[in-house]
Write a protein that holds these residues in place. Structure first.
Motif, mmCIF file in Angstrom:
data_model
loop_
_atom_site.group_PDB
_atom_site.id
_atom_site.type_symbol
_atom_site.label_atom_id
_atom_site.label_comp_id
_atom_site.label_asym_id
_atom_site.label_seq_id
_atom_site.Cartn_x
_atom_site.Cartn_y
_atom_site.Cartn_z
ATOM 1 N N TYR B 209 3.579 -30.651 -37.865
ATOM 2 C CA TYR B 209 2.257 -30.272 -37.374
ATOM 3 C C TYR B 209 1.957 -31.112 -36.137
ATOM 4 O O TYR B 209 1.911 -32.331 -36.218
ATOM 5 C CB TYR B 209 1.204 -30.493 -38.463
ATOM 6 N N THR B 210 1.785 -30.458 -34.992
ATOM 7 C CA THR B 210 1.600 -31.233 -33.768
ATOM 8 C C THR B 210 0.152 -31.288 -33.312
ATOM 9 O O THR B 210 -0.262 -32.249 -32.689
ATOM 10 C CB THR B 210 2.457 -30.663 -32.619
ATOM 11 N N GLN B 211 -0.626 -30.251 -33.598
ATOM 12 C CA GLN B 211 -1.984 -30.199 -33.068
ATOM 13 C C GLN B 211 -2.861 -29.313 -33.942
ATOM 14 O O GLN B 211 -2.396 -28.294 -34.449
ATOM 15 C CB GLN B 211 -1.924 -29.594 -31.656
ATOM 16 N N PHE B 212 -4.114 -29.715 -34.111
ATOM 17 C CA PHE B 212 -5.061 -28.873 -34.847
ATOM 18 C C PHE B 212 -6.174 -28.409 -33.915
ATOM 19 O O PHE B 212 -6.473 -29.077 -32.924
ATOM 20 C CB PHE B 212 -5.683 -29.665 -36.005
ATOM 21 N N GLU B 213 -6.773 -27.298 -34.228
ATOM 22 C CA GLU B 213 -7.967 -26.900 -33.481
ATOM 23 C C GLU B 213 -8.934 -26.150 -34.377
ATOM 24 O O GLU B 213 -8.535 -25.529 -35.367
ATOM 25 C CB GLU B 213 -7.603 -26.096 -32.222
ATOM 26 N N LEU B 214 -10.211 -26.210 -34.019
ATOM 27 C CA LEU B 214 -11.230 -25.495 -34.764
ATOM 28 C C LEU B 214 -11.476 -24.165 -34.068
ATOM 29 O O LEU B 214 -11.265 -24.044 -32.863
ATOM 30 C CB LEU B 214 -12.518 -26.323 -34.817
ATOM 31 N N PRO B 215 -11.920 -23.147 -34.819
ATOM 32 C CA PRO B 215 -12.203 -21.862 -34.175
ATOM 33 C C PRO B 215 -13.272 -22.036 -33.094
ATOM 34 O O PRO B 215 -14.156 -22.887 -33.227
ATOM 35 C CB PRO B 215 -12.731 -20.988 -35.309
ATOM 36 N N ALA B 216 -13.188 -21.242 -32.039
ATOM 37 C CA ALA B 216 -14.187 -21.315 -30.973
ATOM 38 C C ALA B 216 -15.565 -21.044 -31.572
ATOM 39 O O ALA B 216 -15.727 -20.114 -32.367
ATOM 40 C CB ALA B 216 -13.865 -20.280 -29.906
ATOM 41 N N PRO B 217 -16.564 -21.857 -31.220
ATOM 42 C CA PRO B 217 -17.880 -21.636 -31.812
ATOM 43 C C PRO B 217 -18.469 -20.307 -31.341
ATOM 44 O O PRO B 217 -18.175 -19.841 -30.243
ATOM 45 C CB PRO B 217 -18.710 -22.817 -31.283
#
Ligand SMILES: Cc1cc2nc3c(=O)[nH]c(=O)nc-3n(C[C@H](O)[C@H](O)[C@H](O)COP(=O)(O)OP(=O)(O)OC[C@H]3O[C@@H](n4cnc5c(N)ncnc54)[C@H](O)[C@@H]3O)c2cc1C
Ligand SMILES: Nc1ncnc2c1ncn2[C@@H]1O[C@H](COP(=O)(O)O)[C@@H](O)[C@H]1O
Lengths: 312, 243
Positions: B209-217
């Motif tokens: 796992y290299t990177q996480f992101e949250l859904p665009a608000p």
């Protein structure tokens, strides 16, 4: 070297999600100069349709594998992947696809990722984006083995067409399973929830199962599948197979219409990847309005008839 | 009859997900960890079957010592013994290879449909392949009838019933049963039940796992007057272009 796409053929048609996977493989192949091979293990084969949706070549299994079983089909698919020197194997993240993918990955000693939601990044290694925490977040994962297996979430890549035809090759791969299929019950005439582009969903605000006619009428007119919140299925108003959310099904339609659902974090987890969300709720403070693109603060029993009329 | 239930430890369902270290790691501080809800179902049904047939349930977890409270919970529900393989879980393939090293010889192996954190849903199939036994995923019924395992499982657009003779692995889907809640006696008994710690054997690696992101608000909700509800349909057609 090739990109292999596993083609699901069921109820006399190719699954939409398989054509999406094929389209994604072809788009990926344009930049990597690989060949796209569509592998179909059962049923009659229409290489023209598969060619139109991106296959350079179709590999059709001419021998009967019997009913779907993860172990035997996994062995057969792995064998066909080896024959075509597959580098990337793309399978839809459906119930069957997801049972098959790990078995294929094991046979091919491949790294794998499920719930993949977009085309892999290949400029710097091989990275894919997958949904995690039941849709509350996304993660990028790096796959390094020579062969890679991906399970692609339905509705993640648009179906595309190419004005080409595919070559067809028939092989004979057989494998047997110790899983005995005793019976199959299909819900006929309904759009499978995970594949639906539009979903109309009802919560406890619908007051009781006798009012679901309105949800179903609206869904039918929009060509949508129906879903519900957890309490609705717990109370037996609707079947468990319709329950979406963290402990239910995660869906990713283009349009999700939530009627009388408060928008609890566990519910949103399963639906927040939807492209457009509509919330209909009589409480202006309902959390769903924070997650929605369009909202109507009003009584479902007054709003739904208007929507049904307008969408006729 | 020996049944093995694989358990994972996940953030509580109400957790607000966030990340640290430039979005490369999950923020665990303040997060409460629980037994994965699907594994609770797997364990409950495993216990019911073992009790009805005079069998024994063992639970296994790949993880570090901080998950022992959750393992004790599984013991308090009624499992007789627990195994912890002392490795931080990093990927389904790594976990499955450690599980496979100890999972031979059981009559039935159960997992959850997926862990609610990384949602891989892969362990059942990986384990079945590694042990060369059938794997049946998303099962909503498990029965043991005259020496044969009998299952209902969800399929795309329906359900099917299957049966298997001999050892197999199955993953629990939500309709399987009501999760068992530990009682006081179970909680007391769990304190002295054996929890064996084993060192990892394979140290296999899988994906990173290299990177996480949250859904665009969301941009904010556009409200439509309830008396003009029909307008929603035209907005969905002409503005959002989803109809
Ligand atoms: C471990 C765990 C896992 C969970 N997993 C899930 C899951 O996977 N999926 C899920 O959905 N939930 C899940 N939940 C439950 C979740 O927390 C909520 O309780 C649930 O989503 C609420 O369902 P609801 O919105 O239908 O009902 P309610 O919360 O009762 O909301 C009903 C809504 O309807 C509105 N309403 C009432 N009457 C009308 C009317 N006439 N017209 C319009 N609106 C009206 C109300 O204002 C209210 O907002 C889980 C909970 C836990 C603890
Ligand atoms: N670290 C772990 N230790 C033991 N079992 C696990 C672990 N992680 C996952 N599992 C099992 O595998 C199932 C599916 O997990 P996953 O493939 O991670 O979605 C879970 O429901 C558990 O039964």
């Amino acid at each position: 070297m090739s990109l292999v796409v596993f083609i699901e053929f069921a109820d006399g048609v190719y699954k939409k999600s398989s054509l999406e996977a094929l389209s994604m493989a072809r788009s990926l192949a344009e930049s990597t100069q690989q060949k796209v091979v569509a592998v179909q293990l059962n049923g009659p084969c229409d290489s023209q349709i598969l060619g139109q949706h991106g296959a350079h070549k179709v590999l059709h299994n001419g021998s009967d594998l019997g009913a779907f079983a993860a172990d035997s089909w996994g062995k057969a698919l792995a064998q066909m992947c080896q024959e075509t020197q597959a580098e990337v194997v793309i399978i839809s993240n459906t119930y069957s696809g997801k049972s098959l993918a790990p078995r294929v990955a094991h046979e091919l000693k491949a790294d794998m990722a499920s719930q993949v939601v977009s085309m892999p990044e290949t400029s710097n290694g091989f990275r894919v984006k997958r949904s995690v925490f039941s849709g509350k977040a996304f993660a990028w994962v790096q796959l390094t083995s020579p062969i890679k297996v991906l399970a692609l979430t339905p509705n993640s890549f648009p179906i595309q067409t190419w004005n080409e035809s595919a070559s067809l090759e028939t092989t004979q791969v057989s494998a047997s399973s110790t899983i005995q299929v005793e019976s199959v019950q299909k819900v006929s005439g309904k759009i499978p929830l995970t594949e639906a582009e539009i979903v109309v969903s009802g919560g406890r605000g619908m007051k009781g199962p006798e009012h679901w006619g309105m949800i179903e009428t609206l869904a039918n007119q929009l060509g949508a599948a129906t879903a519900c919140s957890k309490p609705v299925s717990d109370m037996g108003w609707r079947p468990h197979s319709e329950h979406v959310g963290q402990t239910g099904i995660t869906i990713k339609p283009n349009l999700y219409i939530a009627v009388g659902i408060s928008g609890a974090i566990q519910h949103l987890a399963g639906v927040s990847s939807s492209k457009v969300i509509v919330a209909i709720n009589k409480d202006p403070e309902a959390p769903f309005f924070k997650a929605a693109d369009y909202g109507i603060v009003g009584d479902a029993f007054e709003v739904l008839p208007q929507l049904i009329e307008a969408s006729k | 009859m020996n049944i093995l239930v694989c358990i994972s430890v996940v953030p509580d369902t109400t957790t607000k997900i966030s990340f640290t270290d430039n979005d490369t790691a999950f923020q665990t501080s303040g997060v409460q960890f629980i037994l994965n809800p699907y594994d609770e179902l797997a364990l409950t049904r495993g216990l019911e079957i073992a009790e009805a047939n005079g069998g024994k349930v063992t639970v296994v977890h790949v993880g570090l010592s901080d998950s022992e409270a959750v393992i004790r919970k599984a013991l308090s529900m009624g499992a007789e013994a627990a195994i912890r393989i002392n490795a931080a879980p990093t990927d389904a393939q790594q976990v499955a290879s450690e599980l496979a090293a100890i999972a031979g010889g059981y009559d039935l192996i159960l997992t959850g449909r997926e862990s609610i954190d990384y949602n891989g849903g892969l362990i059942c199939g990986l384990l079945g392949a590694a042990l060369n036994i059938p794997s049946i995923n998303v099962v909503t019924r498990i029965d043991y009838i005259n020496g044969t395992w009998s299952f209902d499982r969800d399929i795309d657009g329906g359900k099917e019933s299957v049966s298997v003779q001999g050892p197999c692995v199955a993953s629990a889907q939500k309709d399987l049963c009501e999760p068992r809640i530990p009682n006081m006696r179970g909680i007391m008994a769990a304190r002295t039940k054996p929890l064996t710690v084993l060192e990892p054997k394979n140290n296999a690696s899988g994906v990173t796992y290299t990177q996480f992101e949250l859904p665009a608000p969301k941009q904010g909700v556009k409200l439509i007057d309830p008396s003009q509800a029909a307008e929603l349909i035209s907005l969905l057609k002409n503005e959002a272009k989803v109809l």
